[in-house]
Design an enzyme around this catalytic site. Structure first.
Site, PDB file in Angstrom:
ATOM      1  N   TYR A 146       0.870  -1.179   0.000  1.00 57.54           N
ATOM      2  CA  TYR A 146       0.000   0.000   0.000  1.00 57.54           C
ATOM      3  C   TYR A 146       0.904   1.225   0.000  1.00 57.54           C
ATOM      4  O   TYR A 146       1.843   1.302   0.800  1.00 57.54           O
ATOM      5  CB  TYR A 146      -0.899  -0.005   1.240  1.00 57.54           C
ATOM      6  CG  TYR A 146      -1.795   1.207   1.373  1.00 57.54           C
ATOM      7  CD1 TYR A 146      -1.532   2.186   2.324  1.00 57.54           C
ATOM      8  CD2 TYR A 146      -2.908   1.374   0.563  1.00 57.54           C
ATOM      9  CE1 TYR A 146      -2.360   3.292   2.465  1.00 57.54           C
ATOM     10  CE2 TYR A 146      -3.740   2.475   0.693  1.00 57.54           C
ATOM     11  CZ  TYR A 146      -3.460   3.434   1.644  1.00 57.54           C
ATOM     12  OH  TYR A 146      -4.269   4.528   1.781  1.00 57.54           O
ATOM     13  N   ASP A 241       9.419   2.794  -0.596  1.00 61.78           N
ATOM     14  CA  ASP A 241       8.390   3.516   0.164  1.00 61.78           C
ATOM     15  C   ASP A 241       8.638   3.224   1.646  1.00 61.78           C
ATOM     16  O   ASP A 241       8.228   2.184   2.153  1.00 61.78           O
ATOM     17  CB  ASP A 241       6.997   3.062  -0.275  1.00 61.78           C
ATOM     18  CG  ASP A 241       5.918   3.775   0.517  1.00 61.78           C
ATOM     19  OD1 ASP A 241       4.723   3.548   0.228  1.00 61.78           O
ATOM     20  OD2 ASP A 241       6.254   4.548   1.436  1.00 61.78           O
ATOM     21  N   LYS A 269       4.762   9.605   8.377  1.00 60.23           N
ATOM     22  CA  LYS A 269       4.559   9.107   9.742  1.00 60.23           C
ATOM     23  C   LYS A 269       5.552   9.691  10.751  1.00 60.23           C
ATOM     24  O   LYS A 269       5.437  10.849  11.140  1.00 60.23           O
ATOM     25  CB  LYS A 269       4.563   7.576   9.721  1.00 60.23           C
ATOM     26  CG  LYS A 269       3.371   7.014   8.917  1.00 60.23           C
ATOM     27  CD  LYS A 269       3.326   5.514   8.941  1.00 60.23           C
ATOM     28  CE  LYS A 269       2.340   4.990   7.926  1.00 60.23           C
ATOM     29  NZ  LYS A 269       0.946   5.028   8.387  1.00 60.23           N
TER      30      LYS A 269
HETATM   31  P1  KE4 Z   1      -0.682   8.566   4.321  1.00 63.57           P
HETATM   32  O1  KE4 Z   1      -1.187   9.252   3.077  1.00 63.57           O
HETATM   33  O2  KE4 Z   1      -1.762   7.750   5.009  1.00 63.57           O
HETATM   34  O3  KE4 Z   1       0.053   9.524   5.266  1.00 63.57           O
HETATM   35  O4  KE4 Z   1       0.462   7.537   3.872  1.00 63.57           O
HETATM   36  C1  KE4 Z   1       0.147   6.573   2.899  1.00 63.57           C
HETATM   37  C2  KE4 Z   1       1.099   5.403   3.032  1.00 63.57           C
HETATM   38  C3  KE4 Z   1       2.132   5.284   2.117  1.00 63.57           C
HETATM   39  N1  KE4 Z   1       3.010   4.266   2.196  1.00 63.57           N
HETATM   40  C4  KE4 Z   1       2.925   3.345   3.180  1.00 63.57           C
HETATM   41  C5  KE4 Z   1       3.933   2.237   3.230  1.00 63.57           C
HETATM   42  C6  KE4 Z   1       1.893   3.424   4.149  1.00 63.57           C
HETATM   43  O5  KE4 Z   1       1.816   2.487   5.126  1.00 63.57           O
HETATM   44  C7  KE4 Z   1       0.960   4.473   4.077  1.00 63.57           C
HETATM   45  C8  KE4 Z   1      -0.184   4.623   5.061  1.00 63.57           C
HETATM   46  N2  KE4 Z   1      -0.315   3.572   6.014  1.00 63.57           N
HETATM   47  C9  KE4 Z   1      -1.653   3.350   6.533  1.00 63.57           C
HETATM   48  C10 KE4 Z   1      -1.581   2.165   7.493  1.00 63.57           C
HETATM   49  N3  KE4 Z   1      -1.511   0.939   6.806  1.00 63.57           N
HETATM   50  C11 KE4 Z   1      -2.209   4.564   7.184  1.00 63.57           C
HETATM   51  C12 KE4 Z   1      -3.435   4.308   8.029  1.00 63.57           C
HETATM   52  C13 KE4 Z   1      -4.703   4.714   7.322  1.00 63.57           C
HETATM   53  O6  KE4 Z   1      -4.826   4.482   6.101  1.00 63.57           O
HETATM   54  O7  KE4 Z   1      -5.597   5.256   8.025  1.00 63.57           O
END
Ligand code: KE4
Length: 432
Positions: A146, A241, A269
């Site tokens: 993801y 990533d 994060k």
């Molecule tokens: P954000 O746009 O949510 O800040 O980041 C996206 C993203 C990009 N790359 C990786 C490896 C990530 O894990 C994420 C976001 N992680 C999720 C948890 N699996 C955020 C939690 C959510 O979607 O509410």
């Protein structure tokens, strides 16, 4: 612990009238585990407190950012000190330069970096830059990884997308989808097949160097280096990533831990210390393609926001100046994982548990979990029951089998013992 959730239930009913699904990010809705989400009011150290006054030991830590625990004094003080100077200017500031220099000092493969406001912005921007730099259109991602909700990534996506059963989201056009090729994680041969079928058309390969978004899946021996070699040979931009793994698995993230250097890195994060911050960076010759230095456009009103930079710099500086945090996190996480294995042995259970550093997942399958297909052999019903058994015992886990847990430095040996006691009872309950 007899928990009442009256206020959370009332708030959830209200929220669903004004917010889609009552939440601002799908995975928070507890859809995968049943029941209703808890509305949190505050947090301190290793603990969360909900609107009904219940206390929980936090194993999500805001999906990674709160590596130092909640309301850490260094981060809170930095934000307090920045507040009187206004919240935003939309103009360059000293702090952004200091933040960029700090990131570059911690992640050597990053020679130039651009701040954005989320991990999604970081990954969306990184592939646009890779496409602009190479003049090629296609990207390769891995099933179950993801990279945020950018259109190009909602193809065989993990995390909330698979949790809600929409790994390929409606609204993503065929045109966009055609430019995203996918391969099973840890399968170099499948990548080679895609390269052979799309000669000189692949701009980037993007992956989670350690996957958190199908649950925790480590890279197989040689996988990362194999991708590095293929990208070098084919002139493809290798993008790690590290939104989850950056500053978590080591100061320099997974690329430091595994000794494999990507061309670009995306971050999020922890980089914001809990504030909305993302970043993408990499080799100078690639990053100089980014406007206004180059022609690849990317922008953001609140990028490099002074308050967010203060929080992020405080968190990163603390990690930079206290490298002992990493072996400490490893030790506590080892205790949680090894204790869980002992509990399972005692109960004659043989579920799979994967761990890298302070990230781990318990999969309710007896198969090794090395990719999306094997992760999906997990019994989601049993996971849902386990989740609630732990929640009732005051342990707050990720409400999805396809997420990893994140340990914070606020989790002490005593708290690890409390977790393991709850884990034994919860496993007993689901075994019955
Ligand atoms: P954000 O746009 O949510 O800040 O980041 C996206 C993203 C990009 N790359 C990786 C490896 C990530 O894990 C994420 C976001 N992680 C999720 C948890 N699996 C955020 C939690 C959510 O979607 O509410």
């Amino acid at each position: 612990m007899s928990l009442t959730h009256t206020t959370s239930q009332e708030l959830f009913q209200r929220a669903q009238q004004s917010i889609p699904g009552g939440v601002n990010s799908p995975v928070r809705a507890f859809r995968a585990v049943g029941g209703q989400p808890l509305f949190l009011k505050s947090a301190k150290g290793a603990y969360l407190y909900d609107e009904d006054g219940n206390q929980y030991l936090d194993l999500i830590n805001s999906w990674g950012p709160m590596i130092l625990g909640h309301a850490h004094e260094a981060v809170e003080k930095a934000v307090r000190d920045a507040l009187p100077g206004s919240l935003s200017f939309g103009a360059p500031t000293r702090r952004e330069v200091e933040m960029a220099e700090l990131i570059i000092s911690m992640v050597p493969s990053v020679e130039k970096v651009r701040m954005v406001n989320s991990g999604t912005e970081a990954t969306m921007s990184a592939i646009r830059v890779a496409r602009g730099f190479t003049g090629r259109d296609k990207i390769i991602k891995f099933e179950g990884c993801y990279h945020g909700h950018g259109d190009s990534f909602l193809i065989a996506a993990g995390s909330g997308a698979i949790t809600l059963g929409v790994p390929d989201s409606p609204g993503v056009t065929k045109g966009v989808a055609n430019d995203t090729l996918t391969a099973p994680y840890n399968d170099l041969a499948a990548v080679q097949t895609l390269l052979d079928a799309n000669p000189a058309q692949i701009a980037a390969i993007i992956l989670e160097p350690v996957v958190g978004n199908m649950g925790l899946v480590p890279p197989a021996e040689g996988f990362l280096q194999g991708l590095r070699d293929l990208c070098t040979k084919e002139g493809i931009v290798l993008i790690f990533d590290e939104v989850m793994t950056g500053f978590r698995l080591a100061k320099g993230g997974a690329q430091e831990l595994y000794g494999v250097t990507p061309d670009m890195t995306t971050l999020g994060k922890i980089i914001g210390g809990g504030m909305p911050v993302g970043a993408y960076g990499g080799k100078k010759e690639i990053m100089n393609a980014v406007a206004p230095a180059g022609p690849v456009y990317q922008a953001g009103t609140l990028s490099g926001n002074p308050i967010a930079m203060s929080a992020g710099m405080a968190a990163l500086s603390y990690l930079n100046e206290h490298p002992e945090v990493y072996p400490q996190l490893q030790h506590i996480t080892d205790k949680l994982v090894n204790g869980t294995k002992q509990n399972m042995q005692q109960l004659e259970l043989d579920y799979t548990i994967n761990q890298v550093g302070s990230m781990f997942s318990l999969f309710f399958t007896e198969q090794p979990v090395t990719d999306f297909a094997s992760a999906k052999t997990s019994d989601l019903q049993v996971f849902g029951k386990y989740f609630h058994e732990m929640l009732q015992r005051g342990i707050y886990l990720a409400p999805s089998q396809f997420e990893t847990l994140f340990v914070s430095s606020a989790i002490t040996h005593e708290l690890a013992d409390a977790y393991l006691a709850a884990n034994l009872e919860a496993l007993q309950a689901v075994r019955a």
